[in-house]
Motif scaffolding. Structure first.
Motif, mmCIF file in Angstrom:
data_model
loop_
_atom_site.group_PDB
_atom_site.id
_atom_site.type_symbol
_atom_site.label_atom_id
_atom_site.label_comp_id
_atom_site.label_asym_id
_atom_site.label_seq_id
_atom_site.Cartn_x
_atom_site.Cartn_y
_atom_site.Cartn_z
ATOM 1 N N ASP A 68 0.825 -1.210 0.000
ATOM 2 C CA ASP A 68 0.000 0.000 0.000
ATOM 3 C C ASP A 68 0.857 1.257 0.000
ATOM 4 O O ASP A 68 0.455 2.301 -0.523
ATOM 5 C CB ASP A 68 -1.017 0.014 1.153
ATOM 6 N N LEU A 69 2.083 1.160 0.531
ATOM 7 C CA LEU A 69 3.008 2.290 0.459
ATOM 8 C C LEU A 69 3.331 2.638 -0.990
ATOM 9 O O LEU A 69 3.372 3.809 -1.377
ATOM 10 C CB LEU A 69 4.284 1.947 1.224
ATOM 11 N N ALA A 70 3.540 1.614 -1.829
ATOM 12 C CA ALA A 70 3.883 1.842 -3.234
ATOM 13 C C ALA A 70 2.753 2.519 -3.988
ATOM 14 O O ALA A 70 2.971 3.399 -4.827
ATOM 15 C CB ALA A 70 4.241 0.513 -3.903
ATOM 16 N N VAL A 71 1.507 2.124 -3.704
ATOM 17 C CA VAL A 71 0.364 2.759 -4.355
ATOM 18 C C VAL A 71 0.183 4.184 -3.860
ATOM 19 O O VAL A 71 0.114 5.141 -4.645
ATOM 20 C CB VAL A 71 -0.918 1.939 -4.116
ATOM 21 N N ASN A 72 0.115 4.355 -2.544
ATOM 22 C CA ASN A 72 -0.157 5.680 -1.990
ATOM 23 C C ASN A 72 0.957 6.669 -2.286
ATOM 24 O O ASN A 72 0.704 7.855 -2.495
ATOM 25 C CB ASN A 72 -0.380 5.579 -0.482
ATOM 26 N N GLY A 73 2.197 6.193 -2.332
ATOM 27 C CA GLY A 73 3.304 7.096 -2.614
ATOM 28 C C GLY A 73 3.182 7.754 -3.973
ATOM 29 O O GLY A 73 3.375 8.971 -4.110
ATOM 30 N N ILE A 113 9.660 -2.590 -5.190
ATOM 31 C CA ILE A 113 8.532 -2.266 -6.066
ATOM 32 C C ILE A 113 8.749 -0.891 -6.677
ATOM 33 O O ILE A 113 9.161 0.061 -5.994
ATOM 34 C CB ILE A 113 7.194 -2.264 -5.286
ATOM 35 N N ASN A 114 8.471 -0.788 -7.974
ATOM 36 C CA ASN A 114 8.406 0.516 -8.637
ATOM 37 C C ASN A 114 6.983 0.735 -9.126
ATOM 38 O O ASN A 114 6.374 -0.177 -9.693
ATOM 39 C CB ASN A 114 9.364 0.596 -9.825
ATOM 40 N N THR A 115 6.444 1.928 -8.899
ATOM 41 C CA THR A 115 5.149 2.305 -9.460
ATOM 42 C C THR A 115 5.299 3.618 -10.214
ATOM 43 O O THR A 115 6.046 4.505 -9.798
ATOM 44 C CB THR A 115 4.069 2.459 -8.377
#
Length: 346
Positions: A81-86, A152-154
């Motif tokens: 969820d950190l990767a999405v929210n960031g 993870i990269n987003t």
């Protein structure tokens, strides 16, 4: 404690060190001397949380971020969820509501499938909560011992509404500085479970998508001057970046900055300054004075801005510099951090 290493050694380094990834002066030097000359271009020169670009008559915000947090799971969230929210929040700082994300996994051989599935479920839930679709992705695997479980990269895109123009060079003396809530929470939540440290209280990450809060602010007026989410380098780094890019000074009332008691106590134990500790669900806004009261009221009416408060103002004096007025009536300079107090927290 014996495994800790200094995250920000001397800046004149022939090799990459941890401080280069900390979002402070060393990161800025890396961009200035290595990446910007190699890539060039006016869009990159914006150096914001997201790039504002025009394509087919539409104004888009485009951003990418990589997440190497350790541990993978922490109080209040996980790397998923950190990767999405960031990335959602980076887009929101341009005034855009995120529409689509990409997702790239770099997995270390040996990661347990239930761990990966848990992270993926957290990402999906966070994306649905933020109203964004994960539309494409990629997976790579590296040999055991050549990674650290999961990276993870987003990347994300979103539309910038008409009339919205958020950038540091719009800041003018007299602008009011507002922070959306208590600072330092995310970084201390990470440290509470790293290296077996215990602070005697439960501290959970503030990781959250800020698109809805930004929408509420823009509904009051599209004439906000700049927004930043103070992640790496914390509140102090964001204020310094805005002051330097906007060419104004910033004065902060030290006692006005909200720092939870448990965060202040944990930082005191660790010898850290909570102003430099990363956040993942907070923003700092520079708002024209005539709109500040209404924007603040709109923020406090939103769940993620209920504790929003005014902490200072932009001034004509000492351009490019941030100073804090102490409770004793003195003044101190708030420097840009060189590296990062707490590496691997986002």
């Amino acid at each position: 404690m014996l495994s800790w290493t200094c995250p920000a050694p001397l800046r004149d380094q022939p090799r990459v060190v941890m401080g280069h990834g900390g979002g402070g002066a060393m990161s800025a030097e890396l961009v200035e001397h290595v990446f910007a000359p190699a890539f060039g271009g006016p869009v990159l020169a914006q150096l914001g949380d997201a790039a504002a670009v025009s394509l087919g008559g539409a104004r888009l915000a485009f951003s990418t971020d990589s997440f190497v947090v350790r541990p993978l799971f922490f109080p209040g969230g996980c790397i998923g969820d950190l990767a999405v929210n960031g990335t959602v929040n980076d887009l929101a700082m341009s005034g855009a509501r995120a529409a689509y994300l990409s997702c790239g996994f770099i997995l270390e051989e040996g990661v347990e499938m239930p761990v990966l599935a848990r992270i993926a479920r957290a990402m999906g839930a966070a994306a649905r909560a933020a109203g964004v679709e994960i539309a494409t992705g990629d997976t790579k695997v590296v040999e055991a011992g050549h990674g650290d479980g999961v990276y993870i990269n987003t990347a994300g895109i979103g539309l910038i509404p008409a009339g919205v123009d958020l950038r540091p060079d719009r800041v003018v003396p007299g602008d009011v500085v507002i922070v959306s809530g208590p600072v330092g929470v995310h970084g201390v939540a990470i440290m509470s479970v790293r290296e077996g440290l215990e602070f005697g209280v439960s501290i959970e990450s503030d990781c959250a998508p800020l698109g809805g809060l930004v929408d509420a602010m823009l509904a009051v007026t599209p004439d906000l001057h700049v927004l930043r989410d103070p992640t790496r380098g914390g509140l102090a780094a964001s204020l310094n970046e805005i002051a330097a890019a906007g060419g104004t000074g910033v004065v902060v009332q030290e006692r006005a900055v909200p720092v939870p008691a448990e965060v202040a106590n944990a930082c005191a134990i660790l010898g850290l300054d909570p102003w430099y500790v990363a956040n993942e669900g907070k923003l700092v806004a520079f708002v024209p004075r005539e709109h500040a009261e209404a924007v603040l009221a709109a923020m406090r009416a939103h769940p993620l801005g209920a504790e929003a408060c005014v902490i200072g103002e932009a001034v004509a004096d000492h351009p490019g510099m941030v100073v804090a007025r102490t409770g004793l009536g003195g003044t101190r300079v708030v420097d840009l951090p060189i590296g990062e107090q707490l590496p691997r927290i986002c």
